[in-house]
Design a protein around this motif. Structure first.
Motif, short mmCIF file in Angstrom:
data_model
loop_
_atom_site.label_atom_id
_atom_site.label_comp_id
_atom_site.label_asym_id
_atom_site.label_seq_id
_atom_site.Cartn_x
_atom_site.Cartn_y
_atom_site.Cartn_z
N PRO A 89 1.13 5.52 -4.74
CA PRO A 89 0.73 6.29 -5.94
C PRO A 89 0.29 5.43 -7.11
CG PRO A 89 2.87 7.03 -5.08
CD PRO A 89 2.55 5.74 -4.39
N TRP A 90 0.59 4.13 -7.10
CA TRP A 90 0.25 3.26 -8.23
C TRP A 90 -1.26 3.14 -8.37
CZ3 TRP A 90 5.18 3.62 -7.39
CH2 TRP A 90 6.09 3.19 -8.35
N CYS A 91 -1.74 3.12 -9.61
CA CYS A 91 -3.18 3.17 -9.87
C CYS A 91 -3.93 1.99 -9.28
CB CYS A 91 -3.43 3.26 -11.38
SG CYS A 91 -2.78 4.79 -12.11
N ARG A 92 -3.35 0.78 -9.30
CA ARG A 92 -4.08 -0.38 -8.77
C ARG A 92 -4.29 -0.26 -7.26
NH1 ARG A 92 0.66 -1.95 -11.09
NH2 ARG A 92 2.34 -2.83 -9.82
N CYS A 93 -3.37 0.44 -6.58
CA CYS A 93 -3.56 0.68 -5.14
C CYS A 93 -4.58 1.78 -4.92
CB CYS A 93 -2.23 1.06 -4.50
SG CYS A 93 -1.01 -0.28 -4.45
N ARG A 94 -4.46 2.87 -5.66
CA ARG A 94 -5.42 3.97 -5.52
C ARG A 94 -6.84 3.50 -5.81
NH1 ARG A 94 -2.63 7.77 -9.65
NH2 ARG A 94 -4.74 8.60 -9.77
N ASP A 95 -7.00 2.70 -6.88
CA ASP A 95 -8.33 2.20 -7.23
C ASP A 95 -8.88 1.30 -6.13
OD1 ASP A 95 -8.24 3.61 -9.59
OD2 ASP A 95 -7.75 1.87 -10.84
N VAL A 126 -3.67 1.30 5.10
CA VAL A 126 -2.69 1.60 4.06
C VAL A 126 -2.85 0.58 2.94
CG1 VAL A 126 -0.25 1.80 3.47
CG2 VAL A 126 -1.06 2.54 5.74
N VAL A 127 -3.08 1.04 1.72
CA VAL A 127 -3.15 0.15 0.56
C VAL A 127 -1.84 0.27 -0.21
CG1 VAL A 127 -4.41 -0.49 -1.53
CG2 VAL A 127 -5.65 0.47 0.42
N THR A 128 -1.13 -0.82 -0.29
CA THR A 128 0.20 -0.79 -0.89
C THR A 128 0.44 -2.10 -1.65
OG1 THR A 128 2.56 -0.43 -0.42
CG2 THR A 128 1.28 -1.58 1.28
N HIS A 129 1.69 -2.50 -1.79
CA HIS A 129 2.08 -3.64 -2.61
C HIS A 129 2.57 -4.79 -1.73
CE1 HIS A 129 2.07 -0.85 -6.10
NE2 HIS A 129 2.42 0.02 -5.16
N GLY A 130 2.50 -5.99 -2.27
CA GLY A 130 2.92 -7.16 -1.50
C GLY A 130 4.36 -7.08 -1.04
N GLU A 131 5.24 -6.59 -1.90
CA GLU A 131 6.65 -6.47 -1.55
C GLU A 131 6.85 -5.54 -0.37
OE1 GLU A 131 10.82 -7.40 -2.60
OE2 GLU A 131 8.87 -8.27 -3.06
N ASN A 132 6.12 -4.44 -0.33
CA ASN A 132 6.24 -3.48 0.77
C ASN A 132 5.78 -4.11 2.08
OD1 ASN A 132 5.76 -2.05 -1.86
ND2 ASN A 132 6.28 -0.27 -0.61
N ILE A 133 4.64 -4.82 2.04
CA ILE A 133 4.11 -5.43 3.26
C ILE A 133 5.05 -6.52 3.76
CG2 ILE A 133 2.19 -6.77 4.21
CD1 ILE A 133 0.35 -5.27 2.25
N ALA A 134 5.61 -7.30 2.85
CA ALA A 134 6.56 -8.33 3.25
C ALA A 134 7.78 -7.73 3.92
CB ALA A 134 6.97 -9.16 2.03
#
Length: 224
Positions: A128-134, A182-190
């Protein structure tokens, strides 16, 4: 000497049960615990060493995304800073850390490469974070659906376990045809793969009923 990648998983604070509107407060509280955990983690690494993440295909092997049921986990493109500013709100992009101009250019370039490689992207999910959505929108490879379980596990560190389990369930359920991106965050992928990606990097994953296996990494194409 091989590159050493360290992922910190610090659940040292009591769980925060606040609703989404108060996630910013939870994230601020968790930051202290993360710093303490990082110090402990670095001490352990210094004593024991660590094995680098190994990939079956290697770096920039685009053929990995042509496998049936392949999954692409992409960290959002460049967004300078760490976490989000104090007082950020999930429903207001202006209060969050956002993509830089370079980040936006990188997202477009990755989308161009996906299309040039004729990768069959069948579904796109985003935090849901804007930097991922963008990032996901700028790729222009398909309709973007928001999936809360890929929300920021760094800011919501007290919910990391639940987010990771939810993300793992989504990935294991994917069987294709085509690619799930899937576009997400570094912490999630780690947390899901053991690999800490750079901004805009893709980790290609194969999923089975009981395991996830990272098989390749795809880096942002060089800017022209």
């Amino acid at each position: 000497m091989p590159e050493l990648r360290v992922t910190v998983h610090a659940d040292v604070e009591p769980p925060c049960s606040a609703p989404p509107a108060r996630w910013a407060a939870c994230g601020a509280r968790a930051a202290i615990g993360r710093r303490a955990a990082l110090a402990r983690c670095l001490a352990v690494v210094a004593l024991a060493g660590a094995e680098p993440t190994a990939f079956a295909s290697g770096s920039n092997d685009w053929s990995a995304l042509r496998r049936s049921g392949a999954i692409a986990l992409m960290r959002h493109a460049e967004a300078p800073g760490i976490g989000d500013p104090a007082g950020w709100r999930l429903d207001d992009c202006a209060t969050q850390r956002n993509l830089s101009e370079n980040g936006r250019a990188d997202a477009r370039a990755m989308g161009e490469r996906l299309r040039a490689e004729r990768i069959d992207v069948r579904r796109v999910l985003s935090s849901p974070w804007c930097r991922c959505r963008d990032t996901a929108e700028l790729l222009r490879v398909g309709r973007v659906d928001i999936e809360p379980t890929f929300g920021n596990a760094y800011v919501m560190s007290e919910r990391r376990g639940a987010l990771t389990e939810g993300g793992r369930a989504v990935l294991r359920a994917w069987r294709g045809p085509g690619v799930l991106l899937v576009v997400t965050h570094g912490e999630n992928i780690a947390a899901l793969t053991g690999h800490s990606p750079a901004s805009g990097e893709i980790v290609v994953v194969e999923a089975s009923a009981d395991a996830l296996r990272a098989i390749a990494t795809l880096t942002v194409p060089a800017r022209r």
